[in-house]
Design an enzyme around this catalytic site. Sequence first.
Site, PDB file in Angstrom:
ATOM      1  N   ASN A   2       5.666  -4.180  -8.548  1.00  0.00           N
ATOM      2  CA  ASN A   2       5.963  -4.989  -7.300  1.00  0.00           C
ATOM      3  C   ASN A   2       5.995  -6.497  -7.979  1.00  0.00           C
ATOM      4  O   ASN A   2       6.628  -7.331  -6.962  1.00  0.00           O
ATOM      5  CB  ASN A   2       4.801  -4.805  -6.203  1.00  0.00           C
ATOM      6  CG  ASN A   2       4.891  -3.630  -5.829  1.00  0.00           C
ATOM      7  OD1 ASN A   2       6.110  -2.911  -5.522  1.00  0.00           O
ATOM      8  ND2 ASN A   2       3.938  -2.997  -5.121  1.00  0.00           N
TER       9      ASN A   2
ATOM     10  N   HIS B  61      -2.507   3.304  -9.035  1.00  0.00           N
ATOM     11  CA  HIS B  61      -1.331   3.235  -8.131  1.00  0.00           C
ATOM     12  C   HIS B  61      -0.199   4.084  -8.395  1.00  0.00           C
ATOM     13  O   HIS B  61       0.614   3.850  -9.561  1.00  0.00           O
ATOM     14  CB  HIS B  61      -0.900   1.766  -8.160  1.00  0.00           C
ATOM     15  CG  HIS B  61       0.096   1.332  -7.222  1.00  0.00           C
ATOM     16  ND1 HIS B  61       1.206   0.538  -7.509  1.00  0.00           N
ATOM     17  CD2 HIS B  61       0.664   1.848  -6.150  1.00  0.00           C
ATOM     18  CE1 HIS B  61       2.062   0.402  -6.669  1.00  0.00           C
ATOM     19  NE2 HIS B  61       1.508   1.165  -5.935  1.00  0.00           N
TER      20      HIS B  61
END
Length: 506
Positions: A192, A142
């Site tokens: 996140n 990611h």
Amino acid sequence: MQSVFRTVGVVGTGAMGRGIAQMSAQAGSEVLLFDTQAGAADAALNALRDTWQKLLTKGKLDQAEHDACISRVRLADAWEALAPCDLVVEAIVEKLDIKQRLFADLENLVGPKTVLASNTSSLSITAIGAGLKRPGQLAGFHFFNPVPLMRVVEVIAGLKTDAVVCQQLMDYARQFGHTPVSAQDTPGFIVNHAGRGYGTEALRVVGEKVADFATIDRILKDQVGFRLGPFELMDLTALDVSHPVMESIYHQYFEEPRYRPSVITAQRLAGGVVGKKVGEGFYNYDNGAAQMPAEPPAPVVSALPPVWVSPKAARRAELYQLLKNLGASIETAATPSASALILVAPLGLDVTTLAAVERLDATRTIGIDMMLDDASTRRRVLATNPATRPDMRDAAHALFARDGKAVSVIRDSGGFVTQRVVATIVNIATDMCQQGICSPADLDVAVTLGLGYPMGPLALGDRIGPTNVLEILFNLQTVYGDPRYRPSPWLRRRGALGLSLTHEEV
């Protein structure tokens, strides 16, 4: 330098795919671009050539490096062209079923040792690979946008991911010049997930009418050093991106109160008021510039009352010295005189509670946030209570603005603004460590690089003091009765034992 992966396929050539392709080529890999949308891969290739030309012009690449990068990237004119790849990274739409089909098709195309990687920001790697014959070859990789500038990458292991695959991806990220961090397959991974506290708690503060958007943004930037206030940040990322992430992580954690979204962002999203890209969000935008309301000036007061400080005030000695520096007339009796401005400095509690418990005259009582050393901040924050007289409010404002430092006056709130937002951030981070999502070191590095915080959440908690963070959270629970503020066991135990929040058990 020999690249970890000789040939890399990039499926999906939008902004993320282009960035991954750029860094892969610069790391020495041969790169194949593939996209099902007509013309998308061609556009990506042209964009990459433009990027490398600009880097050449700026002197960030020499001619040989420029030519080598261009020679390494080509279009995959058919799906089958990806067959020889050693690594295939997907950067396509965030839909689980589409990603599952993509990797199932890839598995039947590439060799058994080919590493398959997803750039997903929110979907489970385990779920993506659930139907694969070789789920051990799949991992999360990611990146953050823009890939060349955001120098952190999360490497995520699904339940069946081979450890060698993760190590290869970690090594490859280092060849990019990026910092890899290792994360378990949990909602939001590291960045996140750790970022849940900043926006959601600020939304709770504004939802209680404690202060407006601009005041909250100013406080968190000036007191803690965040680059953007939470409402500036949500305008930049846009609510059509950030609110669904809030909801997704909340529901994936089965309605865990720490991640509870806000009706404020849900309503704004429904109304299309999503942020800077549409010219209207928490702020209005003119030619891309936020139209910030002017900050109210400090009131002019003809005479200031004497000041009495509660014996239970946080940083009481420092507060006395600050008052002395500001030229205040300080009362030192056991109780305040009938004309005194009464100062309290709570951790986590609201001004109302202290006025009631300490039997103070609420009409003359003002709170000041002393969680952080005054010298380390660029703003002081005062809080009234529902009974505070306007003349006392104005007197306190004028007094604390005497030396030119900015002052914000807010309505009563457990933990003011900074205390409750920072304590929420620290609490979520420590609970991530408790869950074993990542190491404390990786957490602080990922958040600092990925979110641009002035320091990692654990370092911030250590700066404030774990026992102080605990006191703030316990008192917030008392004021609001919300399990959102229950402290993580990681924080409780380290706070009780006087250990750093980065301390790992042997």
